[in-house]
Design a protein around this motif. Structure first.
Motif, mmCIF file in Angstrom:
data_model
loop_
_atom_site.group_PDB
_atom_site.id
_atom_site.type_symbol
_atom_site.label_atom_id
_atom_site.label_comp_id
_atom_site.label_asym_id
_atom_site.label_seq_id
_atom_site.Cartn_x
_atom_site.Cartn_y
_atom_site.Cartn_z
ATOM 1 N N GLU A 59 10.163 -0.206 -4.542
ATOM 2 C CA GLU A 59 9.863 -1.392 -5.342
ATOM 3 C C GLU A 59 10.262 -1.125 -6.788
ATOM 4 O OE1 GLU A 59 5.771 -2.701 -5.300
ATOM 5 O OE2 GLU A 59 6.227 -4.448 -6.568
ATOM 6 N N GLU A 150 9.841 -10.052 -3.707
ATOM 7 C CA GLU A 150 8.387 -10.171 -3.582
ATOM 8 C C GLU A 150 7.934 -11.388 -4.368
ATOM 9 O OE1 GLU A 150 6.206 -6.607 -4.446
ATOM 10 O OE2 GLU A 150 7.629 -5.334 -3.346
ATOM 11 N N ASP A 180 3.637 -10.844 -2.037
ATOM 12 C CA ASP A 180 2.967 -9.820 -2.845
ATOM 13 C C ASP A 180 1.512 -10.206 -3.085
ATOM 14 O OD1 ASP A 180 2.671 -7.548 -4.371
ATOM 15 O OD2 ASP A 180 4.135 -8.123 -5.898
HETATM 16 MG MG MG Z 1 5.189 -6.231 -6.151
#
Ligand code: MG
Ligand code: C2E
Ligand code: MG
Ligand code: MG
Length: 284
Positions: A59, A150, A180
């Motif tokens: 991420e 996300e 998310d």
């Molecule tokens: Mg995130």
């Protein structure tokens, strides 16, 4: 009439209020310059598959390398960027930085895992995000399957129909779609299913309850069962302890992310292997 202007005058000459406004204006100016000069760096936090103990994705988490204040986290500027609309340009910049990094990684171990990008509500609802992503993929010569996005539930409820169409177009690029902070918003599972999401990232507030009281476990159990029956994978966010790992594995959670496994780090500090060094998970 007189009453209102009196109130306004109070605000205008209230020193604390004036100071706060002044600070905000200065911050906004700094942020505008920071975007023009690209004072941003990305840190990367790995996500791990429970079954194989291997890294499945990274991420990208943005940091502002402020000229006098040092490295600032997103909580110190994303809110202002959203309020001022600067998030639109910052968001474009992040997409470009991620794609440049992916292109650079092509030959290394991280060339094999996708990078997920956090997209804010305004960025999603006010920009053609499909175009932004498709453009960056083409510029850097990389495939859609090398990125994921996300989105939080609050980004989708603004206009669910448009969101569904938009997501389908992004999905068609080969880009995976993640929810998310799942569980903190107002979306329903059926709505998410219609929106062709691939992965639910359960918010860390639920993870932190595991082993503390029954609620966290009840929530995870229900989400995992439903997500799996709808063909979605589940990621637990904010995993900080071995006990949480143990419970999540027993619940058949698919992937884990959190300080216990990997902390976010600059690209050049990522480990040279996709194998997890934590024994608790590997020796299961
Ligand atoms: Mg995130
Ligand atoms: P998020 O997308 O939910 O990212 C997870 C946040 O939790 C990150 O904070 C991460 O460092 C932190 N975290 C990870 N594991 C743990 C853990 O085990 N315990 C705890 N307590 N925290 C953990 P960070 O980097 O400060 O980012 C905060 C939020 O800022 C992100 O939440 C995301 O909503 C936003 N953000 C970050 N980068 C971007 C970006 O490029 N664009 C946009 N629009 N938003 C971003
Ligand atoms: Mg999150
Ligand atoms: Mg968040």
């Amino acid at each position: 009439q007189a009453k209102t202007s009196g109130k306004n005058r109070y605000h205008l000459f209230n020193p604390a209020f004036h100071e706060a406004m002044h600070q905000r204006t200065r911050r906004e100016k700094e942020l505008r310059a920071a975007i023009a000069e690209n004072q941003f760096v990305l840190h990367y936090q790995s996500r791990v598959d429970c079954k194989s103990s291997k890294v499945t994705s990274l991420e990208a988490l943005v940091r502002w390398n402020h000229p006098t204040e040092g490295l600032l986290g997103p909580d110190e500027f994303i809110g202002l960027a959203e309020e001022t609309g600067l998030i639109l340009n910052l968001g474009e910049l992040v997409i470009d930085l991620v794609c440049a990094q992916i292109a650079q990684w092509a030959q290394g171990v991280y060339g094999r895992v996708p990078v997920s990008i956090n997209v804010s509500s305004r960025q999603f609802n006010e920009r053609d995000i499909r175009e932004s992503i498709a453009g960056a993929l083409a510029r850097h010569g990389i495939e859609g399957s090398s990125v994921e996005i996300e989105l939080t539930e609050s980004s989708m409820v603004v206009d669910p129909r448009r969101t569904a169409d938009n997501l389908q177009a992004i999905h068609a690029l080969g880009v995976k779609l993640l929810v998310d902070d799942f569980g903190t918003g107002y979306s329903s599972l059926s709505m998410l299913h219609n929106m062709s999401f691939d992965v639910l990232k359960v918010d860390k507030s639920f993870t932190s309850r595991l082993g503390v009281d029954a609620n966290g476990e009840v929530f995870f159990r229900a989400i995992i069962t439903m997500a799996h029956s709808l063909g979605m994978r589940v990621v637990a966010e904010g995993v900080e302890t071995a006990e949480q790992v143990r419970i999540l594995e027993a619940l058949q959670c698919d992937e884990l992310q959190g300080f216990y496994l990997f902390r976010p780090v600059p690209a050049d500090e990522l480990p040279q292997s996709l194998e997890l060094p934590v024994t608790e998970l590997a020796a299961r």
